[in-house]
Each structure stands twice: as structure tokens, then as C-alpha cells.
Design a protein around this motif. Sequence first.
Motif, mmCIF file in Angstrom:
data_model
loop_
_atom_site.group_PDB
_atom_site.id
_atom_site.type_symbol
_atom_site.label_atom_id
_atom_site.label_comp_id
_atom_site.label_asym_id
_atom_site.label_seq_id
_atom_site.Cartn_x
_atom_site.Cartn_y
_atom_site.Cartn_z
ATOM 1 N N ALA A 193 39.830 -37.893 -5.027
ATOM 2 C CA ALA A 193 38.882 -38.706 -5.713
ATOM 3 C C ALA A 193 38.161 -37.622 -6.798
ATOM 4 N N SER A 194 38.066 -36.452 -6.283
ATOM 5 C CA SER A 194 37.453 -35.590 -7.353
ATOM 6 C C SER A 194 38.162 -35.527 -8.731
ATOM 7 N N GLN A 195 39.372 -36.014 -8.951
ATOM 8 C CA GLN A 195 39.725 -36.058 -10.259
ATOM 9 C C GLN A 195 38.975 -37.008 -11.212
ATOM 10 N N LEU A 196 38.093 -37.674 -10.577
ATOM 11 C CA LEU A 196 37.125 -38.635 -11.551
ATOM 12 C C LEU A 196 36.027 -37.840 -11.395
ATOM 13 N N ASP A 197 35.062 -38.454 -12.192
ATOM 14 C CA ASP A 197 33.553 -37.917 -12.250
ATOM 15 C C ASP A 197 32.741 -38.333 -11.276
ATOM 16 N N PHE A 198 33.053 -38.221 -10.027
ATOM 17 C CA PHE A 198 32.200 -38.454 -8.914
ATOM 18 C C PHE A 198 31.175 -37.206 -8.798
ATOM 19 N N THR A 199 29.815 -37.948 -8.396
ATOM 20 C CA THR A 199 29.053 -36.942 -8.081
ATOM 21 C C THR A 199 29.389 -36.450 -6.573
ATOM 22 N N LEU A 200 28.637 -35.349 -6.094
ATOM 23 C CA LEU A 200 28.786 -34.742 -4.951
ATOM 24 C C LEU A 200 28.303 -35.748 -3.840
ATOM 25 N N ALA A 201 27.157 -36.443 -4.048
ATOM 26 C CA ALA A 201 26.535 -37.604 -3.199
ATOM 27 C C ALA A 201 27.861 -38.620 -2.940
ATOM 28 N N ASP A 202 28.628 -39.115 -4.355
ATOM 29 C CA ASP A 202 29.618 -40.110 -4.272
ATOM 30 C C ASP A 202 30.469 -39.688 -3.333
ATOM 31 N N LEU A 203 31.174 -38.245 -3.501
ATOM 32 C CA LEU A 203 32.326 -37.930 -2.789
ATOM 33 C C LEU A 203 31.922 -37.806 -0.996
ATOM 34 N N GLU A 204 30.606 -37.784 -1.034
ATOM 35 C CA GLU A 204 30.185 -37.658 0.490
ATOM 36 C C GLU A 204 30.175 -39.191 1.009
ATOM 37 N N GLU A 205 29.938 -40.147 0.427
ATOM 38 C CA GLU A 205 29.812 -41.580 0.560
ATOM 39 C C GLU A 205 31.638 -41.935 0.845
ATOM 40 N N VAL B 263 36.227 -43.247 4.419
ATOM 41 C CA VAL B 263 37.350 -43.122 4.988
ATOM 42 C C VAL B 263 37.355 -42.654 6.461
ATOM 43 N N SER B 264 36.412 -41.945 6.799
ATOM 44 C CA SER B 264 36.299 -41.403 8.205
ATOM 45 C C SER B 264 35.976 -42.725 9.250
ATOM 46 N N GLU B 265 35.146 -43.542 8.457
ATOM 47 C CA GLU B 265 34.959 -44.913 9.475
ATOM 48 C C GLU B 265 36.013 -45.720 9.677
ATOM 49 N N GLY C 35 30.202 -48.868 11.763
ATOM 50 C CA GLY C 35 31.197 -48.276 10.821
ATOM 51 C C GLY C 35 31.260 -49.173 9.533
ATOM 52 N N PHE C 36 31.624 -50.505 9.679
ATOM 53 C CA PHE C 36 31.769 -51.233 8.619
ATOM 54 C C PHE C 36 30.596 -51.526 7.808
ATOM 55 N N VAL C 37 29.215 -51.370 8.319
ATOM 56 C CA VAL C 37 28.109 -51.300 7.476
ATOM 57 C C VAL C 37 28.162 -50.090 6.599
ATOM 58 N N PHE C 38 28.596 -48.726 7.102
ATOM 59 C CA PHE C 38 28.506 -47.824 6.291
ATOM 60 C C PHE C 38 29.665 -48.029 5.223
ATOM 61 N N MET C 39 30.765 -48.515 5.441
ATOM 62 C CA MET C 39 31.751 -48.640 4.380
ATOM 63 C C MET C 39 31.087 -49.667 3.305
ATOM 64 N N GLN C 40 30.767 -50.993 3.679
ATOM 65 C CA GLN C 40 30.260 -51.649 2.879
ATOM 66 C C GLN C 40 29.028 -51.101 1.901
ATOM 67 N N SER C 41 28.236 -50.251 2.392
ATOM 68 C CA SER C 41 27.045 -50.034 1.547
ATOM 69 C C SER C 41 27.553 -48.753 1.036
ATOM 70 N N PHE C 42 28.412 -47.930 1.199
ATOM 71 C CA PHE C 42 28.943 -46.855 0.443
ATOM 72 C C PHE C 42 29.871 -47.031 -0.748
ATOM 73 N N MET C 43 30.764 -48.141 -0.396
ATOM 74 C CA MET C 43 31.683 -48.499 -1.451
ATOM 75 C C MET C 43 31.092 -49.800 -2.236
ATOM 76 N N GLU C 44 31.645 -49.989 -3.540
ATOM 77 C CA GLU C 44 31.160 -51.219 -4.448
ATOM 78 C C GLU C 44 32.059 -52.245 -3.952
ATOM 79 N N ASN C 45 33.407 -52.344 -3.605
ATOM 80 C CA ASN C 45 34.244 -53.399 -3.342
ATOM 81 C C ASN C 45 34.527 -53.136 -1.772
#
Length: 149
Positions: free
Chosen positions: A29-41, A46-48, A109-119
Motif C-alpha cells: 500500500a505504501s506505493q500510494l500516498d497513504f499517511t502513517l496513520a492510514d498504513l496503521e489502519e 488486514v490483521s483482523e 474485528g469487523f467494527v475495526f475493519m468497517q471504521s478503518f476502511m472506506e468500503n
Amino acid sequence: MHFINQMRLEFLSIPANVAFARVTVAAFASQLDFTLADLEEIKVAVSEAVGNSIIHGYEHAPDRFVRVYAALTLDTLEIRVEDDGIGIVDIDRALQPAFSTDAERLGLGFVFMQSFMENFRVESTPGRGTTVMMSKSAGGSMVRASEAT
């Protein structure tokens, strides 16, 4: 949709591979202009998803395979995590906060995935497995190799 890069991982359903998947997808993902916070999310999401496949889908069986696909457009990361496990009987119920089939888990787990990802979407067939699809847009566009060095 036009993808500018794609990757695919397949690994055994053992807990050590949760960290492997999260770091690999974040590096991709770091090939795109994600912030460090985005990469952590992204790493948490993915972990969940991978953890759910191992814990719930395969019920800790270490000899099954989890598949992770990731693709990049000019500004978006798309991720798909798949297993061939027991599946989810009631997806709506499974998506509720604090729902878990494991008494030792918080059911977030699903709550985290939903809140950290747009879709975010889950498809599952009991006895055949589960697929989690999620995506996140970057603030900018693909980082050119010359800019990254």
C-alpha cells in the motif's frame, strides 16, 4: 476499474502469518500516498480479517490456507481476504459490535475493519468460506519511484 499494481498471497492458517500479511499489505500500500496513520489502519484491518479466517473460519486448524489479494488504482487500495472455512451463518449478526463465537474475543474485528476502511463488505456461505472485501483511498496519488528515493 484499472489496476496499476496487484499482489496475491497464500499462506497457512497459523497465527504467525497474521503479522506477515499485515506488514506485506502495508508495504504494498505504501506505493500510494497513504499517511502513517492510514498504513496503521490498513494493518489493523488486514490483521483482523486474517485473524478471523484463522480463528473463526478454520477454528485454529493450522493446515488450511488463507488468501490475501491487494490491488492499487491511482488513488485506492483494494483488499480481499478469503478462506474456505466454516463460513458465517448470519452476517448481519456477525457484524454487530461485541458479537463473537469465541468467548475470549471482544467481537470488534469487523467494527475495526468497517471504521478503518472506506468500503467494506463480507460475503460468506456456511460450509464454504468467507470473503472480506475492503478498500481505502489515499490522500494523493501513486508515488513515483524517483520521488521515493
